[in-house]
Design a protein around this motif. Structure first.
Motif, PDB file in Angstrom:
ATOM      1  N   ARG A  77       0.815  -1.216   0.000  1.00  0.00           N
ATOM      2  CA  ARG A  77       0.000   0.000   0.000  1.00  0.00           C
ATOM      3  C   ARG A  77       0.849   1.267   0.000  1.00  0.00           C
ATOM      4  NH1 ARG A  77      -4.986  -1.379   4.220  1.00  0.00           N
ATOM      5  NH2 ARG A  77      -5.834  -3.173   3.052  1.00  0.00           N
ATOM      6  N   LEU A  78       1.956   1.241   0.712  1.00  0.00           N
ATOM      7  CA  LEU A  78       2.815   2.421   0.763  1.00  0.00           C
ATOM      8  C   LEU A  78       3.388   2.742  -0.617  1.00  0.00           C
ATOM      9  CD1 LEU A  78       4.205   4.661   2.331  1.00  0.00           C
ATOM     10  CD2 LEU A  78       6.043   3.039   2.888  1.00  0.00           C
ATOM     11  N   ALA A  79       3.861   1.699  -1.311  1.00  0.00           N
ATOM     12  CA  ALA A  79       4.411   1.899  -2.648  1.00  0.00           C
ATOM     13  C   ALA A  79       3.336   2.389  -3.615  1.00  0.00           C
ATOM     14  CB  ALA A  79       5.033   0.599  -3.160  1.00  0.00           C
ATOM     15  N   GLU A  80       2.114   1.879  -3.455  1.00  0.00           N
ATOM     16  CA  GLU A  80       1.022   2.331  -4.312  1.00  0.00           C
ATOM     17  C   GLU A  80       0.665   3.783  -4.008  1.00  0.00           C
ATOM     18  OE1 GLU A  80      -0.504   0.715  -6.880  1.00  0.00           O
ATOM     19  OE2 GLU A  80       1.087  -0.752  -6.593  1.00  0.00           O
ATOM     20  N   LEU A  81       0.670   4.128  -2.723  1.00  0.00           N
ATOM     21  CA  LEU A  81       0.335   5.499  -2.328  1.00  0.00           C
ATOM     22  C   LEU A  81       1.365   6.483  -2.859  1.00  0.00           C
ATOM     23  CD1 LEU A  81      -1.380   7.488  -0.628  1.00  0.00           C
ATOM     24  CD2 LEU A  81       0.109   6.957   1.307  1.00  0.00           C
ATOM     25  N   LEU A  82       2.635   6.113  -2.757  1.00  0.00           N
ATOM     26  CA  LEU A  82       3.716   6.989  -3.209  1.00  0.00           C
ATOM     27  C   LEU A  82       3.898   6.960  -4.723  1.00  0.00           C
ATOM     28  CD1 LEU A  82       6.382   6.164  -0.464  1.00  0.00           C
ATOM     29  CD2 LEU A  82       4.890   8.172  -0.584  1.00  0.00           C
ATOM     30  N   GLY A  83       3.376   5.924  -5.363  1.00  0.00           N
ATOM     31  CA  GLY A  83       3.530   5.790  -6.809  1.00  0.00           C
ATOM     32  C   GLY A  83       4.893   5.288  -7.235  1.00  0.00           C
ATOM     33  N   THR A  84       5.674   4.778  -6.289  1.00  0.00           N
ATOM     34  CA  THR A  84       7.043   4.365  -6.603  1.00  0.00           C
ATOM     35  C   THR A  84       7.088   3.084  -7.432  1.00  0.00           C
ATOM     36  OG1 THR A  84       7.110   3.282  -4.422  1.00  0.00           O
ATOM     37  CG2 THR A  84       8.062   5.490  -4.598  1.00  0.00           C
ATOM     38  N   ARG A  85       6.203   2.147  -7.137  1.00  0.00           N
ATOM     39  CA  ARG A  85       6.232   0.881  -7.879  1.00  0.00           C
ATOM     40  C   ARG A  85       5.854   1.109  -9.340  1.00  0.00           C
ATOM     41  NH1 ARG A  85       3.221  -3.088  -9.899  1.00  0.00           N
ATOM     42  NH2 ARG A  85       1.321  -1.908  -9.505  1.00  0.00           N
ATOM     43  N   ASP A  86       4.816   1.882  -9.574  1.00  0.00           N
ATOM     44  CA  ASP A  86       4.367   2.115 -10.942  1.00  0.00           C
ATOM     45  C   ASP A  86       5.408   2.883 -11.749  1.00  0.00           C
ATOM     46  OD1 ASP A  86       2.177   2.247 -13.044  1.00  0.00           O
ATOM     47  OD2 ASP A  86       2.504   4.387 -12.704  1.00  0.00           O
ATOM     48  N   SER A  87       5.962   3.946 -11.164  1.00  0.00           N
ATOM     49  CA  SER A  87       6.933   4.755 -11.903  1.00  0.00           C
ATOM     50  C   SER A  87       8.201   3.959 -12.194  1.00  0.00           C
ATOM     51  CB  SER A  87       7.274   6.026 -11.116  1.00  0.00           C
ATOM     52  OG  SER A  87       7.856   5.713  -9.867  1.00  0.00           O
ATOM     53  N   HIS A  88       8.619   3.106 -11.245  1.00  0.00           N
ATOM     54  CA  HIS A  88       9.832   2.329 -11.470  1.00  0.00           C
ATOM     55  C   HIS A  88       9.583   1.213 -12.485  1.00  0.00           C
ATOM     56  CE1 HIS A  88      13.963   1.597 -10.384  1.00  0.00           C
ATOM     57  NE2 HIS A  88      13.728   0.309 -10.239  1.00  0.00           N
ATOM     58  N   GLU A  89       8.375   0.688 -12.494  1.00  0.00           N
ATOM     59  CA  GLU A  89       8.041  -0.321 -13.493  1.00  0.00           C
ATOM     60  C   GLU A  89       8.088   0.283 -14.890  1.00  0.00           C
ATOM     61  OE1 GLU A  89       3.907  -2.258 -14.472  1.00  0.00           O
ATOM     62  OE2 GLU A  89       4.830  -3.403 -12.835  1.00  0.00           O
ATOM     63  N   ARG A  90       7.615   1.511 -15.027  1.00  0.00           N
ATOM     64  CA  ARG A  90       7.695   2.213 -16.311  1.00  0.00           C
ATOM     65  C   ARG A  90       9.153   2.415 -16.720  1.00  0.00           C
ATOM     66  NH1 ARG A  90       2.982   5.672 -17.742  1.00  0.00           N
ATOM     67  NH2 ARG A  90       1.269   5.144 -16.344  1.00  0.00           N
TER      68      ARG A  90
END
Length: 230
Positions: A77-90
């Motif tokens: 949830r923290l990574a989703e809230l911060l958007g870090t997982r999505d941006s790093h996946e991109r």
């Protein structure tokens, strides 16, 4: 798409770095931290201790952020809230795309605040509890902010450098360059350190033999085509 592969010289890399919103955000926070520390008087042993703490913690913290927030599970949830997982996946989809290689402005602001706010809070708590004098607590916190923000700027610089066409000539940066390319084009669960490999050494994610590490399913480009450095 603006590609880091178009940057062939260190001068071109430096120009792209300075022009990035990430560098500008970090520079603004760093300038404020330097001014704040300068207003508190001369340097003390606390300043040296602050720098030493940042150096010691840099490797493990960098590893944990890369592994736990950037390569987080979708349920984090923290990574989703911060958007870090999505941006790093991109970023991993197209590693050389400058739009996702460096921190985007909201992430850069969040990263700087993650350094500044806890340190400011710690200084207030330590000072109010009289564990150290309020003056020493504030000065040490400000010095730690400066060191932490410099480390963040160095992270962004190295990350851009190793994705560019420029090949570092020093042994240390060439080592970082090779490791990060292996992270992208061999297996994302290894070689997680970007500016230092201490975290990888502690977590045993720095294999001596890259061929002993299986090619991950998420690798999207042949290793041989990733760089002429191999």
């Amino acid at each position: 798409m603006t590609s880091a592969r178009d940057l062939a010289t260190r001068r071109e890399v430096a120009r792209a770095f300075v022009d990035s919103s990430s560098a500008r955000v970090i520079a603004a926070f760093l300038m404020l931290a330097v001014v704040l520390r300068a207003a508190m008087g001369g340097l003390t042993w606390g300043d040296l201790a602050a720098v030493a703490v940042v150096i010691v913690l840099l490797g493990p913290v960098e590893w944990m952020i890369h592994r736990m927030l950037l390569h987080a599970q979708p349920t984090n949830r923290l990574a989703e809230l911060l958007g870090t997982r999505d941006s790093h996946e991109r970023h991993h989809r197209v590693p050389d795309d400058l739009d996702w290689l460096l921190l985007r402005r909201p992430n850069a602001i969040g990263s700087c605040l993650a350094i500044v706010l806890p340190l400011g809070a710690a200084a207030l708590v330590l000072g109010s509890l009289q564990l150290v004098s309020p003056e020493v607590a504030r000065a040490t916190a400000a010095s730690t902010m400066v060191a932490g923000l410099l480390a963040l700027a160095h992270y962004e610089w190295v990350h851009l450098l190793v994705h560019s066409k420029y090949r570092p000539t020093s042994r240390y940066y060439a080592h970082l360059d090779r490791n990060h390319r292996l992270h992208h084009f061999r297996n994302e669960r290894y070689w997680l350190g970007v500016t230092v490999d201490v975290g990888d050494r502690l977590a045993r994610t720095l294999p001596v033999d890259r061929d002993a590490v299986p090619m991950s399913d998420t690798v999207r480009a042949p290793l041989a085509a990733a760089s002429d450095a191999f």
